[in-house]
Design a protein around this motif. Sequence first.
Motif, PDB file in Angstrom:
ATOM      1  N   GLN A  16       0.831  -1.211   0.000  1.00  0.00           N
ATOM      2  CA  GLN A  16       0.000   0.000   0.000  1.00  0.00           C
ATOM      3  C   GLN A  16       0.863   1.257   0.000  1.00  0.00           C
ATOM      4  O   GLN A  16       0.566   2.205  -0.721  1.00  0.00           O
ATOM      5  CB  GLN A  16      -0.968  -0.026   1.177  1.00  0.00           C
ATOM      6  N   ALA A  17       1.940   1.236   0.781  1.00  0.00           N
ATOM      7  CA  ALA A  17       2.838   2.400   0.823  1.00  0.00           C
ATOM      8  C   ALA A  17       3.449   2.646  -0.559  1.00  0.00           C
ATOM      9  O   ALA A  17       3.652   3.786  -0.966  1.00  0.00           O
ATOM     10  CB  ALA A  17       3.932   2.179   1.857  1.00  0.00           C
ATOM     11  N   GLU A  18       3.702   1.547  -1.275  1.00  0.00           N
ATOM     12  CA  GLU A  18       4.306   1.674  -2.613  1.00  0.00           C
ATOM     13  C   GLU A  18       3.255   1.858  -3.705  1.00  0.00           C
ATOM     14  O   GLU A  18       3.590   1.976  -4.869  1.00  0.00           O
ATOM     15  CB  GLU A  18       5.142   0.419  -2.923  1.00  0.00           C
ATOM     16  N   ARG A  19       2.002   1.808  -3.324  1.00  0.00           N
ATOM     17  CA  ARG A  19       0.864   1.880  -4.264  1.00  0.00           C
ATOM     18  C   ARG A  19       1.038   0.849  -5.385  1.00  0.00           C
ATOM     19  O   ARG A  19       0.814   1.122  -6.554  1.00  0.00           O
ATOM     20  CB  ARG A  19       0.722   3.302  -4.816  1.00  0.00           C
ATOM     21  N   ASP A  20       1.437  -0.356  -4.965  1.00  0.00           N
ATOM     22  CA  ASP A  20       1.606  -1.475  -5.909  1.00  0.00           C
ATOM     23  C   ASP A  20       0.260  -2.221  -5.946  1.00  0.00           C
ATOM     24  O   ASP A  20       0.041  -3.167  -5.189  1.00  0.00           O
ATOM     25  CB  ASP A  20       2.748  -2.380  -5.419  1.00  0.00           C
ATOM     26  N   TYR A  21      -0.603  -1.781  -6.819  1.00  0.00           N
ATOM     27  CA  TYR A  21      -1.979  -2.288  -6.824  1.00  0.00           C
ATOM     28  C   TYR A  21      -2.091  -3.766  -7.179  1.00  0.00           C
ATOM     29  O   TYR A  21      -2.946  -4.467  -6.669  1.00  0.00           O
ATOM     30  CB  TYR A  21      -2.865  -1.426  -7.742  1.00  0.00           C
ATOM     31  N   ILE A  45      -1.253  -5.606  -4.079  1.00  0.00           N
ATOM     32  CA  ILE A  45      -2.359  -5.444  -3.116  1.00  0.00           C
ATOM     33  C   ILE A  45      -3.459  -6.453  -3.471  1.00  0.00           C
ATOM     34  O   ILE A  45      -3.965  -7.182  -2.611  1.00  0.00           O
ATOM     35  CB  ILE A  45      -2.921  -3.995  -3.143  1.00  0.00           C
TER      36      ILE A  45
END
Length: 173
Positions: A109-114, A117
């Motif tokens: 989530q911190a890396e916005r790696d959808y 996720i």
Amino acid sequence: MLSEKLTAQINEQMKNEFYSGYFYLAMATWLSKKKLDGFANWFYVQVKEERAHAMKMLDYLVTVGAEVDLLAIERPPQEFESVMDICQKTLEHEQLVTSLIYKIMDTAQAERDYKTIQFLKWYVDEQMEEEENAQGLIEKVKTAADVEGGLFYVDSELAGRAYHPIASDGDSK
Ligand SMILES: [Fe+2]
Ligand SMILES: [Fe+2]
């Protein structure tokens, strides 16, 4: 692309899933020795599930082109006090695994790696079920203690647990 941090965390968790299988294998063999074949069956099925959880992580690493690192799997405890001890250790272990999955989710989530996720959501759901199953085992063993021969009723019920492969657990593995 998968970040270095997520690659390391997923490799570590893949090892933890194999370790979970190893831990449950120790429980299964302890139960077999006690001739509680139904309980042993339940844990042998659990071993297969944990292996599938690990293989799903391996598949993901391979699919996204990340480096696979097969880390050493620790030796699990192999002595237990009782069936209840095993059930409680199972719940504690699943709660630990849930917290580990959440840590990886935090990174994703911190890396916005959808995509990661999305991938990890499967494990979040699975952990809910795993904790529920372990809690269920504890309740059954508790109830069994109040009935004469109760443990053997539970044992014959658990003999019926069958392994159902997970959807993405590819045939090749
Ligand atoms: Fe697992
Ligand atoms: Fe598990």
